[in-house]
Scaffold this active site. Structure first.
Site, PDB file in Angstrom:
ATOM      1  N   SER A  43       0.822  -1.121   0.115  1.00 60.29           N
ATOM      2  CA  SER A  43       0.004  -0.039   0.054  1.00 60.29           C
ATOM      3  C   SER A  43       0.772   1.361  -0.133  1.00 60.29           C
ATOM      4  O   SER A  43       0.236   2.311  -0.178  1.00 60.29           O
ATOM      5  CB  SER A  43      -0.902  -0.148   1.198  1.00 60.29           C
ATOM      6  N   GLY A  59       4.459 -11.674   2.585  1.00 64.02           N
ATOM      7  CA  GLY A  59       5.824 -11.634   3.073  1.00 64.02           C
ATOM      8  C   GLY A  59       6.538 -10.563   3.085  1.00 64.02           C
ATOM      9  O   GLY A  59       7.835 -10.950   2.985  1.00 64.02           O
TER      10      GLY A  59
END
Length: 461
Positions: free
Chosen positions: A58, A303
């Site tokens: 993001s 991850g």
């Protein structure tokens, strides 16, 4: 502050949280300082440095927002206009909301849209158009403009606005409006651009805690506007200097008028009890830390985790990236806090929860969910815990690898009567939020990381 000291802290913190590879870049006193540790992948290890590509998740959103603001500056987009002026085909289950949502509502997460649609609409140039066509399936959690609720889907819709106004694909629009003029030569969306360079792979723990490489690496193309960029900490510091300056790139080109750039950093809606910030600007999370104004944005992929923070009045910025979950966020935040204190004398402390209150605990225990995830709040009679898990049916139905769940970890209520809380252990340490009640005083929802999770009725919990 010496480079050696930063390197020591980065190495020790990576070891503490068991992160295979990390990189940190700091802009302070007019100088760049970099530190990196570890490897790109446990399977195919290469050394990480400031030029290693990581997934930003993001942290992509400010790039999308800045590209959109270039169109605003050019008079091609009006922030207060309804989205349908630019994307007339937009449909929602709530027709009134579809007609009312403005461009600004998307940029400051006040459109009232649910977090996201788990949908892969392919790798073609129509990926965003196909994604937006699915918006009638998206839940409306609040009327537009009435509250902030973080929405990945909303930012993907911003990407569609960019496409419709420019006539380019989203990726082409961001490259031409932002990446190229700012000089971000190591920031990419396309996998073929990334794989020609050194890049980090994400890692997730198995049931025994052992890390393994995350097999699902690329987000679906329709998710690029909200989370698809790959970049380096060296490029992120160049990006930071652009937002610290007057809208000029280091080449001298005026990319964005200074007043438009500053407008992105002005509060547009307040946030309650959020570890992400005190308010949204235009996309940016705005937060006062120890009396000093900051703005930034974090991100996560499968991850991989990124943290990006700017302190404008001190001409300071930091970017931190890590390639393992769920503690990549903990690594990034620990290094950011250390840097704020040791470079600026700014101390960022979590508030202390109040002692356990059995009566208040019983009001909030239960399950809360969004479309893909369930939060479980439980008590053993002496304290509260919070767990976050992908819904089993979502895992079972998905052909894609998904991030690890967050195991139950201690949380506590904060002083006051605002039903605010903080997580004090585990991968969500430091996350703050609040509970919402209905007109009868019953807890009906919980906010976590800017997202609204509605309470699951006891009979179906």
């Amino acid at each position: 502050m010496s480079h050696d000291k930063l390197s020591d802290v980065v190495q020790a913190t990576a070891a503490k949280f068991g992160i295979p590879g990390v990189a940190v870049g700091i802009w302070a006193d007019g100088q760049e300082i970099f530190a990196a540790h570890g490897v790109t992948s446990l399977d195919n290890p290469l050394p990480v440095d400031q030029h290693t590509l990581f997934q930003l998740g993001s942290t992509t959103k400010p790039f999308t927002a800045t590209a959109l603001m270039r169109l605003v500056a050019d008079g091609r987009v009006d922030l207060d206009a309804p989205v349908r002026r630019y994307v007339p085909e937009l449909e929602l289950a709530d027709e009134q909301a579809a007609a009312e949502i403005t461009v600004l509502n998307l940029l400051n997460h006040t459109a009232g849209l649910e977090w996201n649609l788990l949908s892969d609409t392919g790798d073609g140039d129509d990926a965003l158009a196909e994604f937006v066509a699915k918006f009638p399936e998206l839940r409306q959690i609040a009327p537009p403009g009435t509250r902030a609720s973080y929405s990945q889907a909303g930012f993907n819709l911003v990407g569609r606005i960019l496409e419709k106004v420019t006539g380019l694909t989203y990726e082409q629009a961001v490259a031409s409006l932002v990446l190229e003029p700012v000089g971000l030569s190591s920031s990419f969306f396309a996998p073929e651009d990334v794989r020609a360079r050194r890049f980090a792979e994400g890692h997730n723990p198995g049931e025994d805690g052992t890390l393994s490489v995350a097999q699902e690496w690329q987000v679906p193309r329709c998710q690029n506007p909200g989370g698809g960029l790959k970049s380096t900490v060296a490029d992120l510091l160049r990006w930071a200097r652009f937002h610290l300056a007057d809208g000029r790139a280091e080449s001298g080109a005026q990319v964005l008028p200074a007043d438009v750039l500053r407008r992105m950093q002005v509060p547009t809606v307040e946030l309650q009890a959020s570890s992400l910030g005190d308010a949204f600007g235009i996309c940016w999370f705005l937060r006062d830390v120890d009396g000093v104004r900051t703005f930034g944005h974090g991100g996560s992929a499968n991850g991989q985790f990124a943290e990006f923070l700017i302190v404008p009045e001190r001409n300071f910025a930091i970017a931190a990236v890590a390639n393992a979950g769920p503690d990549g966020t903990s690594f990034n935040q620990a290094v950011v806090r250390w840097a704020l204190e040791n470079y600026l004398g700014v101390v960022d402390r979590d508030p202390e929860p109040i002692p356990y209150d059995a009566a208040r605990a019983q009001e909030i225990v239960g399950q809360y969910d969004i479309d893909v995830m369930t939060l479980t709040i439980a008590t053993d009679g002496t304290g509260l815990t919070l767990a976050a898990a992908i819904k089993p049916e979502i895992r079972a139905a998905s052909e894609d690898e998904m991030p690890a769940d967050y195991e139950p970890a201690a949380m506590g209520l904060l002083p006051g009567d605002g039903d605010e809380y903080i997580v004090t252990e585990g991968g969500l340490t430091g996350q703050r939020g609040f509970f919402s009640r209905d007109e009868n005083g019953t807890v009906v929802a919980i906010d976590l990381a800017g997202r609204v999770f509605n309470r699951v009725p006891a009979a179906s919990a």
